[in-house]
Motif scaffolding. Sequence first.
Motif, PDB file in Angstrom:
ATOM      1  N   LEU A  57       2.934 -13.862   2.169  1.00  0.00           N
ATOM      2  CA  LEU A  57       2.432 -12.582   1.678  1.00  0.00           C
ATOM      3  C   LEU A  57       2.329 -12.557   0.155  1.00  0.00           C
ATOM      4  O   LEU A  57       1.376 -12.000  -0.400  1.00  0.00           O
ATOM      5  CB  LEU A  57       3.316 -11.432   2.154  1.00  0.00           C
ATOM      6  CG  LEU A  57       3.177 -11.045   3.613  1.00  0.00           C
ATOM      7  CD1 LEU A  57       4.164  -9.929   3.955  1.00  0.00           C
ATOM      8  CD2 LEU A  57       1.763 -10.612   3.954  1.00  0.00           C
ATOM      9  N   PHE A  68       1.598  -5.440  -1.401  1.00  0.00           N
ATOM     10  CA  PHE A  68       1.976  -4.947  -0.090  1.00  0.00           C
ATOM     11  C   PHE A  68       3.312  -4.220  -0.173  1.00  0.00           C
ATOM     12  O   PHE A  68       4.196  -4.631  -0.912  1.00  0.00           O
ATOM     13  CB  PHE A  68       2.119  -6.098   0.922  1.00  0.00           C
ATOM     14  CG  PHE A  68       0.859  -6.894   1.116  1.00  0.00           C
ATOM     15  CD1 PHE A  68      -0.316  -6.294   1.517  1.00  0.00           C
ATOM     16  CD2 PHE A  68       0.865  -8.260   0.906  1.00  0.00           C
ATOM     17  CE1 PHE A  68      -1.475  -7.025   1.702  1.00  0.00           C
ATOM     18  CE2 PHE A  68      -0.282  -9.008   1.099  1.00  0.00           C
ATOM     19  CZ  PHE A  68      -1.457  -8.390   1.492  1.00  0.00           C
ATOM     20  N   LEU A  73       5.689  -2.951   6.591  1.00  0.00           N
ATOM     21  CA  LEU A  73       5.090  -4.006   7.414  1.00  0.00           C
ATOM     22  C   LEU A  73       5.497  -3.845   8.870  1.00  0.00           C
ATOM     23  O   LEU A  73       6.622  -3.473   9.170  1.00  0.00           O
ATOM     24  CB  LEU A  73       5.539  -5.384   6.920  1.00  0.00           C
ATOM     25  CG  LEU A  73       5.027  -5.806   5.548  1.00  0.00           C
ATOM     26  CD1 LEU A  73       5.690  -7.108   5.134  1.00  0.00           C
ATOM     27  CD2 LEU A  73       3.524  -5.954   5.551  1.00  0.00           C
ATOM     28  N   ASP A  77       1.444  -6.954  12.919  1.00  0.00           N
ATOM     29  CA  ASP A  77       0.472  -7.465  11.959  1.00  0.00           C
ATOM     30  C   ASP A  77       0.569  -8.986  11.809  1.00  0.00           C
ATOM     31  O   ASP A  77      -0.351  -9.618  11.300  1.00  0.00           O
ATOM     32  CB  ASP A  77       0.673  -6.817  10.583  1.00  0.00           C
ATOM     33  CG  ASP A  77       0.408  -5.323  10.596  1.00  0.00           C
ATOM     34  OD1 ASP A  77      -0.461  -4.874  11.366  1.00  0.00           O
ATOM     35  OD2 ASP A  77       1.081  -4.594   9.833  1.00  0.00           O
ATOM     36  N   GLU A  91      -5.406  -3.304   3.910  1.00  0.00           N
ATOM     37  CA  GLU A  91      -4.691  -3.094   2.661  1.00  0.00           C
ATOM     38  C   GLU A  91      -5.624  -3.226   1.458  1.00  0.00           C
ATOM     39  O   GLU A  91      -5.479  -2.521   0.460  1.00  0.00           O
ATOM     40  CB  GLU A  91      -3.526  -4.078   2.535  1.00  0.00           C
ATOM     41  CG  GLU A  91      -2.395  -3.794   3.491  1.00  0.00           C
ATOM     42  CD  GLU A  91      -1.701  -2.479   3.212  1.00  0.00           C
ATOM     43  OE1 GLU A  91      -1.279  -2.247   2.071  1.00  0.00           O
ATOM     44  OE2 GLU A  91      -1.599  -1.665   4.152  1.00  0.00           O
TER      45      GLU A  91
END
Length: 94
Positions: A57, A68, A73, A77, A91
Amino acid sequence: MTDDTATVSAPEKRAACLAAVREALAQVLNQDTAEIGEEARIFDDLGLDSSSALEMLIVIEDELGLQFDVESLDMGDFATVGTLVDFVVNEAGS
């Protein structure tokens, strides 16, 4: 992608996000990921764990200039490469 997201088409945005996810996977897995399909399961097929997923990420954030919210989260996903790309596209659009 950070400056011109309004002028980028949805397919172009998705392609850019898929490329960023593949690049992040390549860095985390230390292997070529060009042939990894969107149906590949991130944890089961590719062998990532929670630490490597967070590392991935961070690379995606750097690639796309995103930030993020880790606390929001959802594990869903991360089901497949495709679901992660969907998350990143969402996002990037917000």
